[in-house]
Scaffold this motif. Structure first.
Motif, PDB file in Angstrom:
ATOM      1  N   SER A 202      78.781  58.060  71.226  1.00  0.00           N
ATOM      2  CA  SER A 202      79.437  58.306  69.967  1.00  0.00           C
ATOM      3  C   SER A 202      80.511  59.476  69.431  1.00  0.00           C
ATOM      4  N   ILE A 203      79.603  60.701  70.197  1.00  0.00           N
ATOM      5  CA  ILE A 203      80.755  62.271  69.804  1.00  0.00           C
ATOM      6  C   ILE A 203      81.692  62.170  70.146  1.00  0.00           C
ATOM      7  N   VAL A 204      82.365  61.427  71.370  1.00  0.00           N
ATOM      8  CA  VAL A 204      83.480  60.976  72.001  1.00  0.00           C
ATOM      9  C   VAL A 204      84.300  60.020  70.924  1.00  0.00           C
ATOM     10  N   TYR A 205      84.324  58.606  70.486  1.00  0.00           N
ATOM     11  CA  TYR A 205      84.511  58.665  69.977  1.00  0.00           C
ATOM     12  C   TYR A 205      84.984  58.872  68.574  1.00  0.00           C
ATOM     13  N   GLN A 206      84.323  59.860  67.641  1.00  0.00           N
ATOM     14  CA  GLN A 206      84.356  60.718  66.598  1.00  0.00           C
ATOM     15  C   GLN A 206      85.132  62.058  66.746  1.00  0.00           C
ATOM     16  N   ARG A 207      84.787  62.585  68.239  1.00  0.00           N
ATOM     17  CA  ARG A 207      85.994  63.449  68.415  1.00  0.00           C
ATOM     18  C   ARG A 207      87.731  63.034  68.061  1.00  0.00           C
ATOM     19  N   ALA A 208      87.476  62.030  69.152  1.00  0.00           N
ATOM     20  CA  ALA A 208      88.830  61.047  69.701  1.00  0.00           C
ATOM     21  C   ALA A 208      89.863  60.445  68.051  1.00  0.00           C
ATOM     22  N   LYS A 209      88.566  60.527  66.960  1.00  0.00           N
ATOM     23  CA  LYS A 209      89.508  60.061  65.955  1.00  0.00           C
ATOM     24  C   LYS A 209      89.614  60.793  64.559  1.00  0.00           C
ATOM     25  N   GLY A 210      89.247  61.708  65.248  1.00  0.00           N
ATOM     26  CA  GLY A 210      89.384  63.068  64.283  1.00  0.00           C
ATOM     27  C   GLY A 210      88.295  63.320  62.938  1.00  0.00           C
TER      28      GLY A 210
ATOM     29  N   ILE B 206      81.104  63.668  83.276  1.00  0.00           N
ATOM     30  CA  ILE B 206      81.076  64.762  82.008  1.00  0.00           C
ATOM     31  C   ILE B 206      81.922  64.106  80.854  1.00  0.00           C
ATOM     32  N   THR B 207      81.358  64.300  79.691  1.00  0.00           N
ATOM     33  CA  THR B 207      81.648  64.025  78.297  1.00  0.00           C
ATOM     34  C   THR B 207      82.310  65.153  77.740  1.00  0.00           C
ATOM     35  N   THR B 208      80.886  65.765  77.355  1.00  0.00           N
ATOM     36  CA  THR B 208      80.463  67.011  76.401  1.00  0.00           C
ATOM     37  C   THR B 208      80.992  68.219  76.700  1.00  0.00           C
ATOM     38  N   ALA B 209      81.100  69.687  76.459  1.00  0.00           N
ATOM     39  CA  ALA B 209      80.925  70.881  76.010  1.00  0.00           C
ATOM     40  C   ALA B 209      80.319  71.460  77.303  1.00  0.00           C
ATOM     41  N   PHE B 210      78.810  70.734  76.757  1.00  0.00           N
ATOM     42  CA  PHE B 210      77.977  71.656  77.346  1.00  0.00           C
ATOM     43  C   PHE B 210      77.573  70.910  78.659  1.00  0.00           C
ATOM     44  N   ASP B 211      77.971  69.218  79.252  1.00  0.00           N
ATOM     45  CA  ASP B 211      78.233  69.452  80.634  1.00  0.00           C
ATOM     46  C   ASP B 211      79.006  70.349  81.195  1.00  0.00           C
ATOM     47  N   LEU B 212      80.311  70.623  79.608  1.00  0.00           N
ATOM     48  CA  LEU B 212      81.862  70.881  81.363  1.00  0.00           C
ATOM     49  C   LEU B 212      80.619  72.285  81.265  1.00  0.00           C
ATOM     50  N   ALA B 213      80.280  73.456  80.531  1.00  0.00           N
ATOM     51  CA  ALA B 213      79.744  75.138  80.377  1.00  0.00           C
ATOM     52  C   ALA B 213      79.186  74.251  81.460  1.00  0.00           C
TER      53      ALA B 213
ATOM     54  N   SER C  60      88.560  68.186  71.365  1.00  0.00           N
ATOM     55  CA  SER C  60      88.159  68.826  69.280  1.00  0.00           C
ATOM     56  C   SER C  60      86.501  69.188  70.969  1.00  0.00           C
ATOM     57  N   THR C  61      87.015  68.944  72.244  1.00  0.00           N
ATOM     58  CA  THR C  61      86.407  69.100  73.194  1.00  0.00           C
ATOM     59  C   THR C  61      86.378  70.358  73.668  1.00  0.00           C
ATOM     60  N   LEU C  62      87.432  70.832  74.339  1.00  0.00           N
ATOM     61  CA  LEU C  62      87.730  72.324  74.296  1.00  0.00           C
ATOM     62  C   LEU C  62      87.468  73.174  72.873  1.00  0.00           C
ATOM     63  N   LYS C  63      87.686  72.926  72.111  1.00  0.00           N
ATOM     64  CA  LYS C  63      87.073  73.561  70.873  1.00  0.00           C
ATOM     65  C   LYS C  63      85.600  74.218  70.271  1.00  0.00           C
TER      66      LYS C  63
ATOM     67  N   PHE D 231      86.205  56.320  76.867  1.00  0.00           N
ATOM     68  CA  PHE D 231      85.655  56.255  75.600  1.00  0.00           C
ATOM     69  C   PHE D 231      86.705  56.417  74.675  1.00  0.00           C
ATOM     70  N   ALA D 232      87.620  57.462  74.750  1.00  0.00           N
ATOM     71  CA  ALA D 232      88.571  58.109  74.199  1.00  0.00           C
ATOM     72  C   ALA D 232      90.260  57.026  73.543  1.00  0.00           C
ATOM     73  N   LEU D 233      89.924  56.101  74.555  1.00  0.00           N
ATOM     74  CA  LEU D 233      90.957  55.075  74.586  1.00  0.00           C
ATOM     75  C   LEU D 233      90.295  53.641  73.778  1.00  0.00           C
ATOM     76  N   GLY D 234      88.982  53.768  73.340  1.00  0.00           N
ATOM     77  CA  GLY D 234      88.904  52.285  72.772  1.00  0.00           C
ATOM     78  C   GLY D 234      87.187  51.729  73.428  1.00  0.00           C
ATOM     79  N   CYS D 235      86.890  52.491  74.565  1.00  0.00           N
ATOM     80  CA  CYS D 235      86.057  51.830  75.777  1.00  0.00           C
ATOM     81  C   CYS D 235      84.438  51.489  74.518  1.00  0.00           C
ATOM     82  N   ILE D 236      84.291  50.645  75.342  1.00  0.00           N
ATOM     83  CA  ILE D 236      82.829  49.370  74.486  1.00  0.00           C
ATOM     84  C   ILE D 236      82.173  49.754  75.389  1.00  0.00           C
ATOM     85  N   GLN D 237      81.668  50.279  76.673  1.00  0.00           N
ATOM     86  CA  GLN D 237      81.155  49.986  77.889  1.00  0.00           C
ATOM     87  C   GLN D 237      80.687  48.791  77.616  1.00  0.00           C
TER      88      GLN D 237
END
Length: 536
Positions: A101-109, A393-400, A463-466, A418-424
């Motif tokens: 969901s966090i990827v979908y939300q950030r991808a869609k703005g 790796i999907t979130t800023a915490f994973d990156l950090a 959004s992830t880098l932000k 997921f950003a492309l629309g993948c629904i797993q």
């Protein structure tokens, strides 16, 4: 008599009822023709039931004709039932609904904030957190980038700390590749081709490319499958290609070669990979261009020269520790160093692989990342080799977290899917992807509209880098490179919390050269050989 009694046992009652309904409807159809339709339906079910009884492949169908098909139907839709009705927001696998969901939300703005506190068990193991600072900073607005390229590199590359991981055209649809590259172009980050070659769809929008070269040498191979220096030099001259990555192994199936069935080797894929159309496309489990660590260093030097001095490195999922340390010994002996190393974790992987490889072969990302980082530090060569990390790796915490444990940058594959629309739906290997991300079917692929999905890829990265900037600032730091193991804590027992620098041991500069007693390295370093991948 036995046949009559058998017809009324619970196992056969559905077939019996269908027979009775068919007979009754047939008789009534002589009175009213409207009964012909239910008769046809009942007769079809009777035919199915008789087939079930007589077939010899499925025992359950022989014992439960017609009714057993309900089991197969429920089994078919079981993943969807779990995902949509039974899973909580935090327990889905391999990615939970919260992670998707966090990827979908950030991808869609869309709004990516959550109300009412965490749903995680903060007193359970192994809960992890970042230690924030009382002297927190305002988030940096500067782009987080890292320069990749050692002293022998003539064309160093300034890379984002977050890039698209290796996914091949063929594994992904043409539209998926287009959208990823267009988003990368707009956002100024890199797009790894995967081992399937540098396709026309990677070239279409001009985004920065990391060209991955696997053991099949797709896009730079001779007809017999060996490496072609001529084809490599011809392709790498494209200014869009910023780095060259030799794939030794990948997280999804380390030590396992890939096969793209001949039926899927279309004219486009054949041209991209340099293989015959309609023939099984085999990627061997190991490289033919080198067979020892020293030969591998020579191959790296050759690619760097052929590429005009671009950064050249390799990717691996760590396996035998002495093999990687043998590569390190070859670096020291030859004086040839890769510009970068990408560590892939066994938890990574978009491609299809055998269950045993997905679940039980290869080192997880954190262990592999720290092993590689520590080895380079212990040999006093960490400052000339950049290290990337990939694996869930999907979130800023994973990156950090990955950056704190030794990575200079991170790659993500499924996050960008997921950003492309993948629904797993986990149907990547069937060519029936419901959203057109992994399908080569033109009708399924058309569902993925490139301009829209490219914008989502761009927004997810931005959004992830932000969010990463906010995380780093909360720790009182200015840049992700300042993150250290001491900034993270983990609950290792119900009544015990430790920082990462207390949980994990980090070697001192030059420790391996001086002679270490660290059990992770001592025996492996002693047996590692520069002239062979086998232990001494």
């Amino acid at each position: 008599m036995n046949a009559i009694s058998l017809a009324f046992t619970p196992r056969y009652v559905v077939l019996t009822l269908c027979v009775l309904v068919a007979v009754v409807c047939l008789v009534l159809s002589f009175v009213y023709s409207g009964f012909l339709i239910p008769f046809v339906i009942a007769a079809a079910l009777v035919g199915l039931g008789l087939h079930d009884v007589l077939q010899k492949k499925h025992s359950i169908l022989r014992n439960y004709p017609i009714a057993a098909h309900i089991r197969f139907l429920l089994e078919e839709i079981r993943p969807e039932i779990r995902q949509y009705f039974l899973e909580s927001d935090t327990d889905g696998a391999p990615f939970s609904r919260d992670q998707r969901s966090i990827v979908y939300q950030r991808a869609k703005g869309q709004l990516d904030k959550k109300p009412f506190g965490t749903q995680l068990d903060v007193y359970g193991t192994p809960f992890e957190w970042l230690n924030h600072s009382i002297a927190a900073r305002s988030p940096s607005k500067a782009p987080f980038r890292v320069t990749i390229g050692g002293p022998d590199c003539k064309q160093p590359y300034s890379a984002s700390v977050f890039n698209i991981s290796a996914m091949s055209f063929g594994a992904l649809s043409a539209n998926a590749v287009r959208a990823l590259n267009k988003g990368a172009k707009k956002g100024g980050f890199a797009h790894d081709t995967g081992e399937g070659g540098f396709s026309p769809y990677h070239r279409e929008y001009g985004g920065d490319i990391i060209w991955e070269i696997g053991s099949g040498y797709f896009g730079c191979r001779n007809p017999d499958g060996t490496f072609s220096a001529e084809r490599f030099a011809e392709t790498v001259a494209n200014p869009q290609i910023k780095m060259v990555e030799i794939k030794l192994s990948q997280g999804a199936k380390p030590g396992h070669g890939g096969v793209l069935p001949g039926a899927k080797v279309s004219a486009e894929i054949a041209a991209t990979r340099g293989v015959p159309q309609g023939v099984d496309c085999i990627s061997p489990p190991s490289h033919s261009a080198f067979s020892t660590p020293l030969e591998m260093m020579q191959f790296i030097a050759r690619l760097r020269e052929l590429s005009g001095g671009r950064p050249v490195g390799f990717k691996l999922c760590v396996g035998h520790p002495w093999e990687f340390l043998g590569i390190c010994k070859a670096m020291l002996e030859s004086g040839i160093y890769p510009d970068f190393i990408v560590v892939d974790g066994t938890e990574g992987g978009t491609g299809a692989a055998p269950l045993e490889f997905i679940d039980h072969i290869g080192m997880p990302l954190r262990d592999g990342l720290m092993f590689v980082h520590n080895a380079l530090v212990g040999l006093d060569i960490r400052d000339r080799i950049r290290v990337g990390a990939s694996g869930k790796i999907t979130t800023a915490f994973d990156l950090a977290r990955a950056l704190a444990l030794g990575a200079d940058w991170c790659n993500a594959a499924r996050g960008f899917m997921f950003a492309l629309g993948c629904i797993q739906s986990q149907s990547c290997h069937t060519d029936r992807c419901p959203v057109g991300v992994t399908s080569q079917d033109p009708l399924r692929m058309r569902a993925l509209v490139v301009p829209d999905k490219a914008e989502r890829v761009y927004r997810f990265h931005r959004s992830t880098l932000k969010a990463l900037a906010e995380v780093v600032a909360a720790a009182g730091l200015e840049h992700p490179k300042d993150l250290q193991p001491r900034h993270f804590s983990q609950r290792v027992a119900p009544n015990l919390v430790q920082r990462f620098d207390q949980i994990y041991r980090f070697v001192k500069p030059g420790e391996l050269l001086a002679g270490t007693d660290d059990p992770r390295f001592a025996d492996a370093w002693r047996t590692a050989r520069a002239d062979s991948f086998a232990p001494g």
